[in-house]
Design a protein around this motif. Structure first.
Motif, PDB file in Angstrom:
ATOM      1  N   SER A 152       0.826  -1.202   0.000  1.00 43.77           N
ATOM      2  CA  SER A 152       0.000   0.000   0.000  1.00 43.77           C
ATOM      3  C   SER A 152       0.863   1.257   0.000  1.00 43.77           C
ATOM      4  O   SER A 152       1.934   1.288   0.618  1.00 43.77           O
ATOM      5  CB  SER A 152      -0.924   0.018   1.227  1.00 43.77           C
ATOM      6  OG  SER A 152      -1.782   1.147   1.210  1.00 43.77           O
ATOM      7  N   ASP A 186      -2.322  -1.096  -3.038  1.00 47.36           N
ATOM      8  CA  ASP A 186      -3.393  -0.120  -2.850  1.00 47.36           C
ATOM      9  C   ASP A 186      -2.858   1.307  -2.917  1.00 47.36           C
ATOM     10  O   ASP A 186      -1.681   1.562  -2.651  1.00 47.36           O
ATOM     11  CB  ASP A 186      -4.056  -0.290  -1.479  1.00 47.36           C
ATOM     12  CG  ASP A 186      -4.777  -1.605  -1.304  1.00 47.36           C
ATOM     13  OD1 ASP A 186      -5.044  -2.286  -2.325  1.00 47.36           O
ATOM     14  OD2 ASP A 186      -5.083  -1.958  -0.152  1.00 47.36           O
ATOM     15  N   SER A 189      -5.398   2.518   2.015  1.00 48.61           N
ATOM     16  CA  SER A 189      -6.004   1.365   2.688  1.00 48.61           C
ATOM     17  C   SER A 189      -6.543   1.856   4.030  1.00 48.61           C
ATOM     18  O   SER A 189      -5.771   2.147   4.943  1.00 48.61           O
ATOM     19  CB  SER A 189      -4.964   0.261   2.900  1.00 48.61           C
ATOM     20  OG  SER A 189      -4.291  -0.053   1.696  1.00 48.61           O
ATOM     21  N   GLY A 208      -6.438  -1.562  -5.252  1.00 51.65           N
ATOM     22  CA  GLY A 208      -7.595  -0.695  -5.110  1.00 51.65           C
ATOM     23  C   GLY A 208      -7.158   0.741  -4.960  1.00 51.65           C
ATOM     24  O   GLY A 208      -6.185   1.027  -4.244  1.00 51.65           O
ATOM     25  N   VAL A 211      -9.225   1.296  -0.660  1.00 51.95           N
ATOM     26  CA  VAL A 211      -9.764   0.038  -0.137  1.00 51.95           C
ATOM     27  C   VAL A 211     -10.249   0.297   1.281  1.00 51.95           C
ATOM     28  O   VAL A 211      -9.472   0.737   2.144  1.00 51.95           O
ATOM     29  CB  VAL A 211      -8.714  -1.085  -0.156  1.00 51.95           C
ATOM     30  CG1 VAL A 211      -9.314  -2.376   0.385  1.00 51.95           C
ATOM     31  CG2 VAL A 211      -8.208  -1.300  -1.579  1.00 51.95           C
ATOM     32  N   ASN A 237     -13.065  -0.141  -3.127  1.00 53.46           N
ATOM     33  CA  ASN A 237     -13.398  -1.517  -2.768  1.00 53.46           C
ATOM     34  C   ASN A 237     -14.006  -1.598  -1.382  1.00 53.46           C
ATOM     35  O   ASN A 237     -13.437  -1.082  -0.418  1.00 53.46           O
ATOM     36  CB  ASN A 237     -12.145  -2.407  -2.800  1.00 53.46           C
ATOM     37  CG  ASN A 237     -11.467  -2.416  -4.157  1.00 53.46           C
ATOM     38  OD1 ASN A 237     -12.045  -2.032  -5.164  1.00 53.46           O
ATOM     39  ND2 ASN A 237     -10.224  -2.849  -4.182  1.00 53.46           N
ATOM     40  N   ASP A 240     -13.682  -6.434   1.763  1.00 51.48           N
ATOM     41  CA  ASP A 240     -12.992  -7.160   2.843  1.00 51.48           C
ATOM     42  C   ASP A 240     -13.855  -7.131   4.099  1.00 51.48           C
ATOM     43  O   ASP A 240     -14.045  -6.075   4.702  1.00 51.48           O
ATOM     44  CB  ASP A 240     -11.641  -6.519   3.125  1.00 51.48           C
ATOM     45  CG  ASP A 240     -10.678  -6.655   1.963  1.00 51.48           C
ATOM     46  OD1 ASP A 240      -9.984  -7.684   1.895  1.00 51.48           O
ATOM     47  OD2 ASP A 240     -10.620  -5.734   1.127  1.00 51.48           O
ATOM     48  N   TRP A 293     -15.095  -9.928  -5.325  1.00 45.65           N
ATOM     49  CA  TRP A 293     -13.634  -9.932  -5.415  1.00 45.65           C
ATOM     50  C   TRP A 293     -13.044 -11.336  -5.331  1.00 45.65           C
ATOM     51  O   TRP A 293     -12.162 -11.702  -6.103  1.00 45.65           O
ATOM     52  CB  TRP A 293     -13.079  -9.079  -4.283  1.00 45.65           C
ATOM     53  CG  TRP A 293     -11.706  -8.536  -4.520  1.00 45.65           C
ATOM     54  CD1 TRP A 293     -10.523  -9.075  -4.098  1.00 45.65           C
ATOM     55  CD2 TRP A 293     -11.373  -7.347  -5.220  1.00 45.65           C
ATOM     56  NE1 TRP A 293      -9.479  -8.279  -4.483  1.00 45.65           N
ATOM     57  CE2 TRP A 293      -9.972  -7.203  -5.176  1.00 45.65           C
ATOM     58  CE3 TRP A 293     -12.136  -6.368  -5.876  1.00 45.65           C
ATOM     59  CZ2 TRP A 293      -9.311  -6.135  -5.782  1.00 45.65           C
ATOM     60  CZ3 TRP A 293     -11.479  -5.304  -6.464  1.00 45.65           C
ATOM     61  CH2 TRP A 293     -10.085  -5.197  -6.417  1.00 45.65           C
TER      62      TRP A 293
END
Length: 474
Positions: A152, A186, A189, A208, A211, A237, A240, A293
């Motif tokens: 990230s 990412d 994040s 992403g 994210v 996104n 998760d 995903w």
């Protein structure tokens, strides 16, 4: 003697002030910079010199409350000081996650993770920036972060679920990662709750753009996410379901007013579309639900739950503008497509098959059997509605070859309005987006859109600088 003494005293005082105000030169090594932070204590500001590059061999750790790392004068352009990672097998440049680091600030600096083109991602490492943790009221502003060695460009961790109120705004993020298999990274994040992520520019973040790992009650707004030379798996996104509990907790998380640009043609082609020299697309503009995903069922029946997604804008080339699956209690409203768009891509080697084969590219894809209690509406003038179909592992789609006329023309490059009947969009599917799929597809002339999902019918209408003067009177 008195005037002479006053002159001497004045010179001493102002000389001392100048010495205290001077930025820290890049001749100071990593250990020296860390010692300054440690010795400075609460409220200390490590002021770096504009235009200088600081080669960092180990991460710099914040050590007390309200500390700051910034560039002298707070520039916002490329004269911002640069921290460049040169340490062997190191990934993180600045760290502020230990307890007792509330109020940490990272302002007006550049962070170069220094991942070489020939290097694979450092799979065990952190991001360029690691903030959050067991803290609150941290700020990251006017920072450029790019080329992380780890996963990230900027990670905001949840701590022991006690991180709150990070502000991340006006930053330039990317490129992050490479767009080949499992070498992605990412842009931002976010896992810290009650946080604000706004007005950031994110370019070529290959995993992403933003994210969101739950981050309950956070606001993600007015960010611009784009691809230029690297394909991005997802723009924003929400897939998760960990780490927040209960699993999939996105309660009161608001995603609004963001702009997501897929790829655009880089050369002239036909009247509507051209090639893209990097084959760059965004595979999923906004991804909702773990199944969108992950095709391996790793999260079982867990769903992303409780967020609001509204007033976001899509333009350019995508496989899917939005993909929604395995979600509940979401409000998704008034998200729109502007300018020229394409929905392109072919099944890749990691796509599932037979009954689990994902739907081919369309602007808006919904898997209705896996969602519950969605408030799902579109602008009255939208040329698209959600197509019903399997939304499983949509990142498996591959962009066309870079010499195909599949990318729309963008702003400033033959970007006049399309004359096609579907609002300027093309699709890789055998039928148009307005006719493929089951109920919910097609265009409506009504001023309101309604969709029945999960037994519920929903109807909806559309640097301030601080100037401190020091005055000495003798």
């Amino acid at each position: 003697m008195r005037p002479s003494s006053l002159s001497t005293l004045s010179a001493f005082i102002f000389g001392s002030i100048s010495a205290l105000a001077a930025c820290t030169s890049n001749t100071t090594d990593t250990a020296g910079l860390q010692q300054l932070i440690h010795d400075g204590g609460a409220g200390y500001k490590l002021e770096l010199c504009a235009g200088q590059v600081y080669e960092i061999s180990e991460q710099l750790n914040y050590t007390a409350l309200n500390q700051e790392i910034s560039t002298e004068g707070y520039p916002t352009d490329d004269t911002r000081a640069t921290l460049k990672m040169v340490g062997f097998n190191k990934t993180t440049l600045v760290m502020a996650q230990d307890a007792g680091l509330s109020g940490a600030k990272l302002l007006n600096v550049q962070l170069n993770g220094n991942r070489l083109d020939s290097e694979d991602i450092y799979t065990a490492g952190g991001g360029n920036i690691e903030f959050g943790g067991q803290n609150q009221n941290q700020t990251i502003e006017y920072v450029k972060s790019y080329d992380p060695r780890g996963w990230s460009c900027l990670h905001l961790a949840e701590g022991t679920f006690n991180c709150v109120n990070i502000t991340v705004q006006n930053n330039d993020i990317g490129p992050c990662g490479r767009d080949y298999f499992q070498n992605w990274a990412d842009g931002i994040s976010l896992s810290c709750a009650d946080s604000l992520v706004q007005n950031n520019q994110i370019v070529d973040a290959t995993d992403g753009g933003i994210v969101i790992f739950g981050a309950p009650s956070s606001v993600i707004r007015n960010n611009t996410i784009s691809v230029k030379t690297r394909t991005m798996l997802g723009g924003i996104n929400m897939v998760d379901v960990l780490p927040w509990l209960p699993e999939g907790n996105f309660s009161n998380t608001l995603v609004e007013g963001n702009t997501i640009h897929g790829g655009f043609a880089t050369e002239m082609g036909d009247a509507e579309h051209g090639p893209n020299n990097a084959s760059a697309i965004v595979k999923i503009g906004i991804a909702v639900g773990p199944d969108v995903w992950f095709s391996d069922g790793r999260y079982g029946t867990n769903k992303s739950t409780g967020a609001i997604i509204k007033d976001n804008i899509f333009s350019g080339a995508f496989a899917f503008g939005m993909g929604v699956s395995s979600a509940k209690d979401f409000t998704i409203s008034n998200n729109s497509f502007v300018g020229n768009t394409s929905f392109i891509g072919s099944y890749g080697p990691n796509c599932t098959t037979e009954t689990k084969t994902p739907h081919e590219p369309v602007p808006l894809l919904l898997e209705p059997t896996s969602v519950t209690n969605l408030n799902l509406t579109l602008p009255p003038d939208s040329p698209y509605q959600f197509v019903n179909g399997t939304a499983l592992g949509l990142t498996c789609f591959m962009p066309p070859a870079n010499d195909q006329n599949a990318w729309p023309y963008g702003d400033g490059f033959n970007s006049g309005p399309s004359t096609t009947s579907d609002g300027g969009a093309t699709s890789a599917s055998t039928s148009s987006p307005a006719s493929s799929g089951s109920s919910g597809s097609g265009q409506s002339s009504d001023a309101f859109r309604s969709i029945e999902i999960g037994g519920k019918v929903i109807l909806e209408s559309t640097i301030l600088g601080l100037l401190v003067g020091l005055k000495f009177v003798f």
